[in-house]
Design an enzyme around this catalytic site. Structure first.
Site, PDB file in Angstrom:
ATOM      1  N   HIS A 113       1.714   4.320  -2.944  1.00 36.34           N
ATOM      2  CA  HIS A 113       1.705   5.921  -2.679  1.00 36.34           C
ATOM      3  C   HIS A 113       2.892   6.604  -3.279  1.00 36.34           C
ATOM      4  CE1 HIS A 113      -1.836   6.968  -0.702  1.00 36.34           C
ATOM      5  NE2 HIS A 113      -1.679   6.025   0.494  1.00 36.34           N
TER       6      HIS A 113
ATOM      7  N   HIS B 276       0.791  -1.289  -0.016  1.00 37.62           N
ATOM      8  CA  HIS B 276       0.178  -0.090   0.129  1.00 37.62           C
ATOM      9  C   HIS B 276       0.858   1.205  -0.008  1.00 37.62           C
ATOM     10  CE1 HIS B 276      -3.703   2.225   1.415  1.00 37.62           C
ATOM     11  NE2 HIS B 276      -2.833   3.167   1.555  1.00 37.62           N
ATOM     12  N   GLU B 277       1.758   1.295   0.951  1.00 36.47           N
ATOM     13  CA  GLU B 277       2.678   2.579   0.925  1.00 36.47           C
ATOM     14  C   GLU B 277       3.510   2.649  -0.297  1.00 36.47           C
ATOM     15  OE1 GLU B 277       1.883   4.770   3.052  1.00 36.47           O
ATOM     16  OE2 GLU B 277       0.622   3.597   4.423  1.00 36.47           O
TER      17      GLU B 277
ATOM     18  N   HIS C  72       3.187   6.342  -6.756  1.00 35.90           N
ATOM     19  CA  HIS C  72       2.584   7.904  -7.622  1.00 35.90           C
ATOM     20  C   HIS C  72       3.482   9.066  -7.429  1.00 35.90           C
ATOM     21  CE1 HIS C  72      -1.808   9.695  -7.333  1.00 35.90           C
ATOM     22  NE2 HIS C  72      -1.091   9.844  -8.500  1.00 35.90           N
TER      23      HIS C  72
END
Length: 688
Positions: free
Chosen positions: A473, A469-470, A476
């Site tokens: 980020h 998940h991190e 991105h």
């Protein structure tokens, strides 16, 4: 105060902060000098309005300020201690600078002039979007206010920054203040070896024999899920859910009650000063969902449809606890423990059984392989880069042999480190007078550390998804091709779309082809046995409806709290939370539970009136992943398409437009329902 020495690393920050040279006493003079520099650059730029003469030089000066403040803010989060005071002093100055800038009518006039110029339509998309978002943000910063209202808005903004920091400090201090110690191993019956090793290490670190239980995430979850000692579970649960409140073992010591009240009152006042009904309306002005009613309809509809399934799941758990565990009444501190027992009986699998197959280093290497296959980038560690702690590693991202980005990874829990997991920016990709500045990120988790007996850090599968998940980020931020700071990476991205890449990447944690890359027994290297894999996948949606209504409880509480025209007393906050729980919750709540006092997402983070974003973006991420399910999870063309349409574009275009470009249509909710095991529910609310 004397002028800062010219050699201060904060004044002329290289791409990677020299963490081995940074000192707390350097902070305040450097930040002051850099703000003064920003002011001088602005004064010069206003004399000759234009992108190249005003906005580009200002971006350069502000980037230097941001890159100096970034490591200070970061060190306060991961080390606290000596960095707290200089961080808070710097925060006050930085907040003051941005608040004043947001109300600068001369600069606002430059933006208006540029937007109205004949050549604006022919500008590059990123520049146009930066100007458009700038105009919006000036309005939301109170540029149109006069006199007393203008001063009040600015004062409120500064005070809100102080209060957010105070809220986070209280949660961290309350977490660190409570421990439980024993020298009797029998009291820890049921705890897995990994948790026992961590508890022993925690005791040794304090110079004590036996075992020390803390409120750090891994320790808390281990006790609640595995400890057979019901009295211990109750003690740990009570201490955790009452942190930073008026009740519990440290009741009143780090109480966030007054902090919450003041935050909510100031937010409501900010909205009213801008002519809006409430803070939720102000929050949505920069999000995909522009309408309070639309968000509430989305959440209420999802809650109404998920709750019956959640009630069935909880009834099953109650019956199991009564018939198999001898618990006539499930208490809040029994839920996770009983659920783990039921999961074991139903699927013969537990997170602890999976741990040996997910050693941290193997998971990390596998994650890098997944990303390389999807987005044609490679990851290499650079041990020469100084960090703030021995656990921290630094990596470069490269494509075709050329470095394109970098990131620090701080994976393990420790005292004085803020809990949870997050990504933050070291610096953004942007064009500078000296060439292209590469984007660099911080990635922070709180996994269990390697044990003293040479056992590596072994992750639960839940922790594996957290890492993915991190990193989503991080991608991105790092894979953007935009070179205008205001819309580079996650900058300028609507907050309710910012979770799209992070939730999207989690999907690979459930795909057998990817699991083969991220798993392997820590001793033998043997792959995850097929039987275990089958059980893990079968158990994927175990109590998924209970989890869904828990998230919806948080989202509805947050949004309804910020839909109020005025602030709320601590008693009113509790009353609203009780109302939301009556609507959506299915599990009992302890009398001492003060969840809101530790809800850092909305009181110390960026999720105020925005926690719904997790569910909103889940629709987007599940729908985006469904294209990979159709084409193949490592299909190169689909990976390239996601890279170009989503990750590379940053905030340069609207999120819905980018999603539609990738998917070929607007988002649909079917994939989310299927992934959640509730595909029979037919929702008619779609983001967009």
């Amino acid at each position: 105060m004397s002028n800062p020495p010219l050699t201060s690393p904060l004044l002329d920050m290289p791409l990677l902060p020299p963490f081995d040279q940074l000192q707390p006493q350097q902070v305040e003079p450097a930040i002051t000098a850099l703000i003064d520099q920003c002011d001088r650059v602005l004064d010069t730029g206003l004399k000759n309005p234009g992108w190249d003469s005003t906005l580009a030089p200002l971006e350069q000066a502000q980037d230097q300020l941001n890159r100096a403040f970034s490591p200070v803010s970061h060190l306060n989060s991961v080390l606290s201690g000596p960095w707290r005071e200089p961080y808070e002093a710097a925060l006050a100055k930085v907040t003051g600078y941005w608040t004043e800038l947001g109300q600068n009518r001369d600069l606002y006039g430059v933006y208006q002039q540029l937007a109205q110029s004949p050549e604006f339509a022919g500008w590059p998309q990123a520049r146009r979007k930066a100007v458009e978002l700038g105009l919006r943000d000036f309005v939301l910063s109170g540029v149109g206010l006069e006199g007393e209202a203008r001063d009040k808005f600015a004062a409120n903004s500064r005070r809100l920054a102080e209060l957010s920091s105070q809220f986070a400090n209280n949660v961290l201090d309350a977490t660190n203040a409570w421990t439980w110690h024993t020298e009797d191993a029998a009291e820890l019956a049921g705890l897995p070896q990994t948790a026992l090793a961590a508890a022993r290490a925690a005791a040794e670190a304090k110079g004590r024999d036996g075992w020390l239980i803390t409120l750090d995430g891994p320790a808390y979850l281990a006790v609640m899920t595995h400890a057979d000692n019901r009295a211990l579970r109750r003690q740990v649960h009570t201490a955790f859910v009452s942190r930073a409140s008026d009740t519990g073992p440290n009741g009143g010591e780090y109480d966030n009650s007054a902090v919450m009240e003041e935050i909510l009152a100031l937010r409501a006042e900010q909205a009213q000063l801008l002519g809006m009904a409430n803070y939720a309306e102000l929050s949505l002005a920069s999000k995909m969902a522009h309408d309070n009613d639309k968000v509430l309809e989305f959440l209420n509809d999802l809650a109404a449809r998920a709750k019956p399934a959640a009630e069935r799941e909880f009834a099953e758990l109650q019956n199991f606890a009564r018939d198999e565990l001898g618990l006539d009444e499930l208490q809040p501190w029994d839920i996770a423990w009983a659920a783990e027992k039921l999961k074991q009986e139903r699927y013969a699998i537990s997170q602890e059984e999976l741990r040996p197959y997910f050693p941290y280093d193997r998971v990390l290497a596998g994650l890098f392989t997944v990303v390389e296959k999807l987005f044609e980038v490679s990851v290499q560690r650079d041990e020469s880069v100084p960090t703030w702690h021995p656990d921290v590693q630094y990596f470069w991202l490269s494509r075709n042999g050329e470095r394109i980005a970098g990131f620090y990874l701080d994976p393990f829990a420790r005292e004085k480190k803020r809990g949870g997991a997050w990504m933050d920016s070291v610096c953004v990709r942007r064009q500078t007078p000296d060439g292209l500045q590469l984007p660099v990120a911080y990635l922070v988790c709180n996994f269990s550390s390697p044990a003293a007996d040479n056992m590596p850090s072994l992750l639960t599968h839940y922790e594996v998804t957290t890492l993915f998940h991190e990193f989503g980020h991080g991608l991105h931020h790092m894979l953007t091709q935009i070179d205008v700071a205001a819309v580079s990476g996650i900058n300028g991205v609507a907050w309710d779309a910012v979770e799209l890449p992070s939730q999207f990447l989690e999907n690979w944690c459930w795909e057998p082809q990817a699991i083969a890359l991220i798993s392997g027994h820590y001793e033998s290297g043997a792959p995850l046995p097929q039987a275990l894999l089958d059980k893990m996948l079968a158990a994927r949606n175990f109590q998924s409806a209970m989890f869904a209504v828990r998230q919806l409880e948080f989202a509805l509480f947050d949004f309804r709290l910020h839909c109020r025209e005025q602030g709320a007393s601590a008693a009113k906050i509790q009353q609203l939370l009780d109302e939301v729980r009556a609507q959506v919750a299915v599990v009992p709540v302890a009398e001492e539970n003060r969840f809101q006092h530790g809800f850092s997402h909305i009181f110390a983070g960026g999720y105020a009136a925005g926690y719904y974003s997790y569910k909103w973006a889940e629709v987007l991420s599940a729908d985006a992943f469904s294209l990979f399910e159709e084409q193949g999870i490592f299909d190169a063309d689909t990976g390239r398409k996601f890279l170009h349409a989503i990750l590379e574009q940053g905030g340069s275009r609207d999120a819905l437009e980018l999603f539609t470009e990738f998917r070929g249509r607007e988002p649909e909710i079917d994939a989310l329902l299927r992934h959640s095991g509730i595909e029979q529910l037919e929702l008619n609310i779609n983001p967009g």
